[in-house]
Design a protein around this motif. Structure first.
Motif, PDB file in Angstrom:
ATOM      1  N   ALA A   1      34.495  19.335 -14.766  1.00 33.22           N
ATOM      2  CA  ALA A   1      35.047  19.694 -13.687  1.00 33.22           C
ATOM      3  C   ALA A   1      33.855  19.903 -12.609  1.00 33.22           C
ATOM      4  O   ALA A   1      34.294  19.731 -11.502  1.00 33.22           O
ATOM      5  CB  ALA A   1      35.716  21.044 -13.878  1.00 33.22           C
ATOM      6  N   ALA A   2      32.726  20.573 -12.809  1.00 30.24           N
ATOM      7  CA  ALA A   2      31.791  20.494 -11.821  1.00 30.24           C
ATOM      8  C   ALA A   2      31.344  19.273 -11.492  1.00 30.24           C
ATOM      9  O   ALA A   2      31.052  19.106 -10.321  1.00 30.24           O
ATOM     10  CB  ALA A   2      30.455  21.298 -12.844  1.00 30.24           C
ATOM     11  N   ALA A   3      31.268  18.326 -12.130  1.00 36.21           N
ATOM     12  CA  ALA A   3      30.929  16.998 -11.748  1.00 36.21           C
ATOM     13  C   ALA A   3      32.177  16.402 -10.761  1.00 36.21           C
ATOM     14  O   ALA A   3      31.567  15.502  -9.945  1.00 36.21           O
ATOM     15  CB  ALA A   3      30.794  16.170 -12.962  1.00 36.21           C
TER      16      ALA A   3
ATOM     17  N   TYR B   1      28.107  25.399  -9.435  1.00 31.74           N
ATOM     18  CA  TYR B   1      27.305  26.316 -10.398  1.00 31.74           C
ATOM     19  C   TYR B   1      27.780  27.020 -11.406  1.00 31.74           C
ATOM     20  O   TYR B   1      27.708  27.318 -12.389  1.00 31.74           O
ATOM     21  CB  TYR B   1      26.290  27.123  -9.389  1.00 31.74           C
ATOM     22  CG  TYR B   1      25.463  26.498  -8.468  1.00 31.74           C
ATOM     23  CD1 TYR B   1      25.168  25.024  -8.582  1.00 31.74           C
ATOM     24  CD2 TYR B   1      25.022  27.097  -7.012  1.00 31.74           C
ATOM     25  CE1 TYR B   1      24.269  24.264  -7.635  1.00 31.74           C
ATOM     26  CE2 TYR B   1      24.237  26.466  -6.299  1.00 31.74           C
ATOM     27  CZ  TYR B   1      24.059  25.100  -6.598  1.00 31.74           C
ATOM     28  OH  TYR B   1      23.118  24.319  -5.653  1.00 31.74           O
ATOM     29  N   LEU B   2      29.108  27.803 -10.655  1.00 33.41           N
ATOM     30  CA  LEU B   2      29.720  28.701 -11.581  1.00 33.41           C
ATOM     31  C   LEU B   2      30.214  27.927 -12.761  1.00 33.41           C
ATOM     32  O   LEU B   2      30.233  28.608 -14.047  1.00 33.41           O
ATOM     33  CB  LEU B   2      30.640  29.563 -10.864  1.00 33.41           C
ATOM     34  CG  LEU B   2      31.039  30.813 -11.174  1.00 33.41           C
ATOM     35  CD1 LEU B   2      30.087  31.607 -11.022  1.00 33.41           C
ATOM     36  CD2 LEU B   2      32.453  31.215 -10.491  1.00 33.41           C
ATOM     37  N   LEU B   3      30.656  26.875 -12.507  1.00 32.53           N
ATOM     38  CA  LEU B   3      31.438  25.997 -13.879  1.00 32.53           C
ATOM     39  C   LEU B   3      30.288  25.533 -14.652  1.00 32.53           C
ATOM     40  O   LEU B   3      30.348  25.517 -15.783  1.00 32.53           O
ATOM     41  CB  LEU B   3      32.265  24.764 -13.380  1.00 32.53           C
ATOM     42  CG  LEU B   3      33.440  25.156 -12.417  1.00 32.53           C
ATOM     43  CD1 LEU B   3      34.173  23.890 -12.057  1.00 32.53           C
ATOM     44  CD2 LEU B   3      34.319  25.495 -13.715  1.00 32.53           C
ATOM     45  N   LEU B   4      29.203  25.173 -14.184  1.00 30.21           N
ATOM     46  CA  LEU B   4      28.005  24.707 -14.875  1.00 30.21           C
ATOM     47  C   LEU B   4      27.633  26.076 -15.933  1.00 30.21           C
ATOM     48  O   LEU B   4      27.351  25.679 -16.918  1.00 30.21           O
ATOM     49  CB  LEU B   4      26.801  24.474 -14.047  1.00 30.21           C
ATOM     50  CG  LEU B   4      25.681  23.627 -14.570  1.00 30.21           C
ATOM     51  CD1 LEU B   4      26.088  22.265 -14.802  1.00 30.21           C
ATOM     52  CD2 LEU B   4      24.505  23.570 -13.568  1.00 30.21           C
ATOM     53  N   PHE B   5      27.408  27.217 -15.258  1.00 29.45           N
ATOM     54  CA  PHE B   5      27.275  28.313 -16.063  1.00 29.45           C
ATOM     55  C   PHE B   5      28.335  28.415 -17.227  1.00 29.45           C
ATOM     56  O   PHE B   5      27.934  28.865 -18.083  1.00 29.45           O
ATOM     57  CB  PHE B   5      27.157  29.525 -15.173  1.00 29.45           C
ATOM     58  CG  PHE B   5      27.119  30.803 -16.087  1.00 29.45           C
ATOM     59  CD1 PHE B   5      25.966  31.189 -16.435  1.00 29.45           C
ATOM     60  CD2 PHE B   5      28.330  31.610 -16.108  1.00 29.45           C
ATOM     61  CE1 PHE B   5      25.879  32.122 -17.283  1.00 29.45           C
ATOM     62  CE2 PHE B   5      28.075  32.797 -17.063  1.00 29.45           C
ATOM     63  CZ  PHE B   5      27.005  32.924 -17.475  1.00 29.45           C
TER      64      PHE B   5
END
Lengths: 140, 799, 112
Positions: free
Chosen positions: B14-16, B114-118
């Motif tokens: 999703a982040a990508a 960033y939040l999804l990455l986290f």
């Protein structure tokens, strides 16, 4: 860089076609004969470079509307993702496999997953080489 | 694909996708799409609750580098499930809240990426069974936290806070990695489950304690334990949703998770018990002590988070004593502490999340978080006020809220630990309940400060930038849900206890049965209740006379705080390394080359001479055809001529001669692939040289002094000689058998008849894969160098 | 034959090092190009020369030359091309910005 040279243009039109064919041949024959992703990609790249050198970049960009940066990125993506693909079939990273199939025109043909990987390599090489040459030559 | 592997990869995917789709959304806030990710994942994990609570565990493995024992193995048990639910559940609420909190001028795609990455990284941490995979995700959480703290990177404090958090947590992470490697050395595996089952044999191993302390270092830095807590208050520069999510509910719990996960490995030893308990208690006390004097509400919450993390940490320490006793009555008694830890872990996320959101609302609606400027907001923000009361009173441990239940259990556990008949607790054990009680009094005081200083007292409209009004409805939903949970858990605690905490307890204390109690609010007039009553009375008095005893804080001199030490250390590190480096880094390339080749000649050539490895043997040479000799001579002449030519064009052409001659050599030496590649590459390179030389200045004769020239010549000749001697010695000696015959199976193994290509694409595909990356980076480097010019003018403008 | 190649490698290396130690950036770049030529030849010579036919199994020969060094060199050739291209452009841009290709003059430049 603008060169207006009829002979060069005519010769390179034919030349590019020959080089392109040769590049594709090298790429495909790499499994059993000399050739492969690197060489195939390089030869294809030289064809594009020749085009850029002969005609001005606007004409070439109209004829082949690719962004070569994106092609190189696509190549890296393909190389990496085709390597990661086997993991989803329970195989270790980078496992390659091959098999023999009967295709209508070609007869018994070997198809190998390594071709995917190799095409990633070739795309990267094409993208990078063309990108480097055009970046420098188009810089004012 | 296995559902759990999907759960980890989903946020990353999703982040990508965010950068690809955010421009097409138009006026729609991208947060609404992102919201679906944690919501779906929460559903997936909630679906697992019945299975896990009946004692099942779920495992899945992707082979990554099996030859090194690194597999992407996922393991879901009760402990992981609690954390996973927290991550996705809080994630949903925080993202919902952030949609209203962030202003449209902020770069939302970055924020949510960033939040999804986290989120993905954090799920990876709690679900990994393989230690190295866990480590990778662990550092990824540090990096995403860094990015999120520095989200408003134009502020100096944000950058400072981000750097500090990264330095401290990554420092601990490295320690932890070393600890993991030691565990691997001892047990021969990276799998946590396998380590747990075999560690019993290794408790006398010399690496057992070093590994324990290194793993704890990682946990303590991540969970902001004393004295590494200093990064958390500075991390509050992040947007408030980030603080609520990363720096109170999830990321800082990673250290606690690690301690819980490793309790079956190291627990039951005296060192583990005392280190974890004491560090936890000191953090608990110090955090609450510092929180009282804060004037910024968010800083106050930061210290209170530090303090509460210490509380949970110390409970895990106390609970590990159960493993010393094993299954039985004693084990059950001390195991209660672990149960309390898990319970408080959940409770803390609910009430601290709610409080952060409340503070965010106050900041958002009023324009300040400084309690000296706030006051009397109850009339303007009644709903927010209600949430603040619920959150604070729960944190203070008052009845009707879930904090009361876990706080009571904490006192029970500390009283139990005081009477522990092991680990020499007879002498020092009484300290545990004393510190616990004192810190709880201070906790009560700062909880009162949050409620009364903000919402009661005199309203000071002159000191505020905006007129306070209730925020939009959407901003109130998340704290409302958390508040309902806070109260709900108080009334039906066993729903949580039986379905989530009990299976988690089995993960932390395997083999200990009967430690999970039936939670109830009323135990009669026991010591714990008197402790709570004492806290309320003393805490209220302390709050009332805060102004009088606040002078205590002046005792600690300014220069001796941990922050000052950290800053001083960083400064001197920078200064000293700068001084050291500038001694030999002259900025002059030939100097560096002289170091490199000098070292090479001394190290390689010297070794060759000293060890007597030098030997020359011509007998294995192949015959020498005359045309090859001619080619070699041509090359030698061309090479030497480059040194003397006057024109740069000639030098490039001579270089071309070298390249094409090598291509001919490749043909002669039966390397058709190489010859082809070399021919094409040489052509392109020569073209490139000519292109660049068109722009570069004319080739000047080398303007160097004679001495310098002689020195360079000596280095050059010595270097060439060293290479020659090494090569000759390699030819003469034959230390190992050749491995090349293996590759002649290329047709059977890789289905290709071209061995070179089979090696490139299959046997050593890793090299090739990374090589494409190198090529790509070089290409991008060239492009950026040429197209993106900072230029002298723009740089001057920045100054 | 290997011995001759090894001596050739030695000469190429010496020339490359001498060029690398010079002040002019163009010479340095040429030096790296020559150094990579030397290394490619060295790797090939280390594998032994001409001990069989070309490494194509279609040839059905008794023995093949060592394919591993060839694969390594193939990788090295492409990488060295990328690196050469990059530093060439670096030099070109440095010259554009600073107006010199003399490394001694470049070191005084504080771009911060």
């Amino acid at each position: 860089m603008k060169i207006n040279d009829v002979i060069l243009k005519t010769v390179s039109q034919a030349g590019v076609l020959i080089i392109l064919t040769f590049g594709v041949y090298l790429f495909l024959s790499g499994h059993n004969q000399p050739g492969g992703g690197f060489i195939g990609g390089l030869v294809l790249a030289t064809a594009f470079v020749l085009m850029f050198l002969t005609f001005d970049s606007e004409t070439v960009n109209k004829a082949i509307p690719f962004d070569f940066k994106k092609i190189s990125a696509l190549g890296v993506l393909l190389a990496f993702s085709s390597s990661a693909l086997p993991m989803f079939f329970g195989q270790p990273f980078m496992s390659q496999t091959f098999g023999y199939f009967d295709l209508p025109i070609f007869g018994k043909t070997e198809l190998a997953t390594v071709t995917l990987f190799e095409s990633g390599v070739a795309l990267t090489v094409i993208g990078v080489v063309v990108n480097i040459i055009t970046s420098i030559s188009e810089d004012e | 694909m296995h559902l759990l592997i999907f759960a980890i990869l989903f946020p990353f995917l999703a982040a990508a996708l965010i950068p690809l789709i955010h421009r097409r959304l138009g006026p729609l806030n991208i947060g609404w799409l992102v919201l679906a990710v944690p919501f779906i994942l929460f559903g997936i994990f909630a679906w697992q609750i019945p299975g896990i609570s009946s004692g099942d565990t779920i495992a899945a493995t992707l082979h990554w580098i099996p030859s090194l024992g690194i597999n992407f193995s996922i393991y879901l048990d009760g402990l992981s499930l609690i954390l996973a639910l927290l991550i996705t559940g809080m994630g949903t609420l925080v993202i919902l809240y952030s949609i209203y909190y962030l202003s449209p001028t902020d770069s939302l795609p970055h924020f949510y990426a960033y939040l999804l990455l986290f989120m993905g990284a954090m799920l990876g941490v709690v679900l990994s069974d393989n230690l190295l995979v866990l480590y990778v995700f662990w550092e990824l959480t540090s990096i995403s936290s860094f990015l999120l703290i520095a989200f408003w990177f134009h502020r100096k404090n944000s950058r400072y806070g981000a750097q500090k958090s990264l330095l401290i947590t990554v420092f601990g992470g490295f320690g932890m990695l070393a600890g993991f490697l030691m565990l691997h050395t001892m047990t021969g595996t990276f799998s946590v489950r396998e380590i747990v089952s075999t560690i019993g044999q290794y408790s006398d191993h010399g690496l057992f304690y070093p590994a324990m302390f290194l793993v704890l270092l990682g946990a303590f830095t991540k969970s902001a334990q004393f004295p590494f807590h200093i990064w958390l208050p500075d991390a509050m520069e992040a947007p408030t949703p980030v603080s609520a999510y990363l720096h109170s509910a999830t990321m800082v719990k990673a250290g606690i998770y690690l301690v819980a996960r490793f309790t079956p490995v190291f627990g039951g030893t005296s060192a583990w018990f005392w280190t974890v308990t004491l560090v936890g208690l000191v953090t608990l006390f110090w955090g609450s002590f510092c929180a009282v004097r804060q004037t910024d509400l968010k800083a106050l919450l930061a210290y209170s988070t530090v303090s509460q993390l210490g509380l949970i940490m110390s409970l895990f320490g106390m609970g590990s004593a159960a493993l010393h006793f094993g299954d039985g009555e004693a084990g059950a008694v001390y195991g209660l502490a672990t149960f309390a830890a898990l319970f408080h872990l959940v409770n803390h996320s609910t009430f601290k999340g709610a409080l952060f959101m409340v503070v965010g609302i106050v900041d958002h609606q009023v324009g300040t978080r400084d309690i000296r400027r706030l006051g009397g907001l109850m009339a303007f923000l009644p709903i927010t006020f209600t949430f603040a009361v619920i959150g604070s009173f729960s944190m203070a441990g008052l009845p009707l809220f879930n904090g009361f239940l876990s706080k009571e259990m904490f006192f029970t556990a500390s009283l139990n630990a005081a009477g522990l008949p092991a680990f020499s607790a007879e002498t020092w054990g009484w300290l545990i309940p004393v510190i616990a009680w004192t810190a709880s009094v201070l906790t009560f005081v700062y909880c009162m400060i949050i409620v009364f200083r903000t919402f009661f007292g005199k309203h000071q409209p002159k000191k505020l930038d905006k007129k306070p009004v209730e925020p939009p409805f959407g901003m109130l939903v998340s704290p409302a849900i958390l508040s309902i949970l806070i109260v709900g858990v108080f009334f039906v605690p066993n729903l949580l206890g039986d379905h989530l905490l009990r299976p988690a307890l089995n993960g932390v204390l395997p083999g200990i049965t009967g430690a999970a109690p039936h939670i109830s609010a009323w135990h009669g007039f026991n010591t714990e209740l008197w402790m709570t009553i004492g806290i309320i009375v003393v805490g209220f008095l302390l709050y009332k006379y805060l102004r009088i005893w606040k002078k205590v804080y002046a005792i600690i001199p300014e220069g001796w705080t941990f922050n000052a030490l950290y800053n001083k250390f960083l400064e001197s590190l920078e200064e000293n390394s700068n001084r050291l480096t500038s001694k030999y880094m002259t900025g002059y390339l030939p100097h560096y080359f002289a170091y490199i080749f000098g070292f090479f000649i001394l190290a390689a050539g010297g070794t060759l001479l000293l060890t007597g490895a030098l030997s020359i043997d011509f007998s294995t040479d192949t015959p020498i055809p005359s045309y090859e000799v001619i080619l070699a001579v041509v090359m030698a002449i061309a090479a030497i001529a480059i040194l003397f030519v006057k024109s740069r064009l000639t030098s490039v052409l001579l270089n071309g001669v070298l390249g094409y001659s090598i291509a001919i050599f490749f043909v002669l030496f039966r390397a058709p692939d190489l010859a082809l590649t070399q021919l094409v590459i040489e052509t392109v390179t020569t073209a490139l040289f000519l292109l660049c030389f068109y722009f570069l200045p004319e080739w000047k004769p080398e303007a160097a002094s004679k001495n310098l020239k002689i020195r360079n010549a000596v280095i050059a000749v010595a270097g060439g000689l060293t290479v020659t001697l090494i090569a000759l010695s390699v030819r003469a000696g034959n230390l190992y058998d050749s491995i090349s015959s293996y590759y002649e199976n290329a047709y059977e193994l890789a289905g290709g008849k071209n061995i070179v290509n089979a090696i490139l694409g299959d046997f050593r595909g890793f090299d090739t894969m990374l090589e494409t990356l190198v090529l790509f980076i070089a290409g991008i480097g060239v492009y950026t160098l040429i197209r993106i010019k900072g230029g002298k003018e723009t740089r001057k403008n920045e100054d | 034959m290997e011995t001759i190649i090894i001596f050739l490698v030695g000469i190429l290396t010496a020339v490359a090092i001498y060029l690398l130690l010079s002040k002019s950036l163009i010479r340095v770049i040429l030096g790296t190009a020559i150094l990579s030529h030397a290394v490619h030849l060295l790797i090939l010579a280390m594998g032994g020369l001409k001990e069989g036919t070309v490494p194509l199994l279609g040839e059905e020969a008794e023995s093949y030359v060592d394919a591993l060094p060839q694969a390594l060199i193939l990788t090295a050739i492409v990488i060295s091309f990328a690196v050469t291209a990059f530093i060439l452009v670096l030099a070109y841009r440095a010259y554009q910005e600073l107006g010199t290709d003399d490394l001694d003059e470049m070191r005084g430049v504080n771009d911060e």
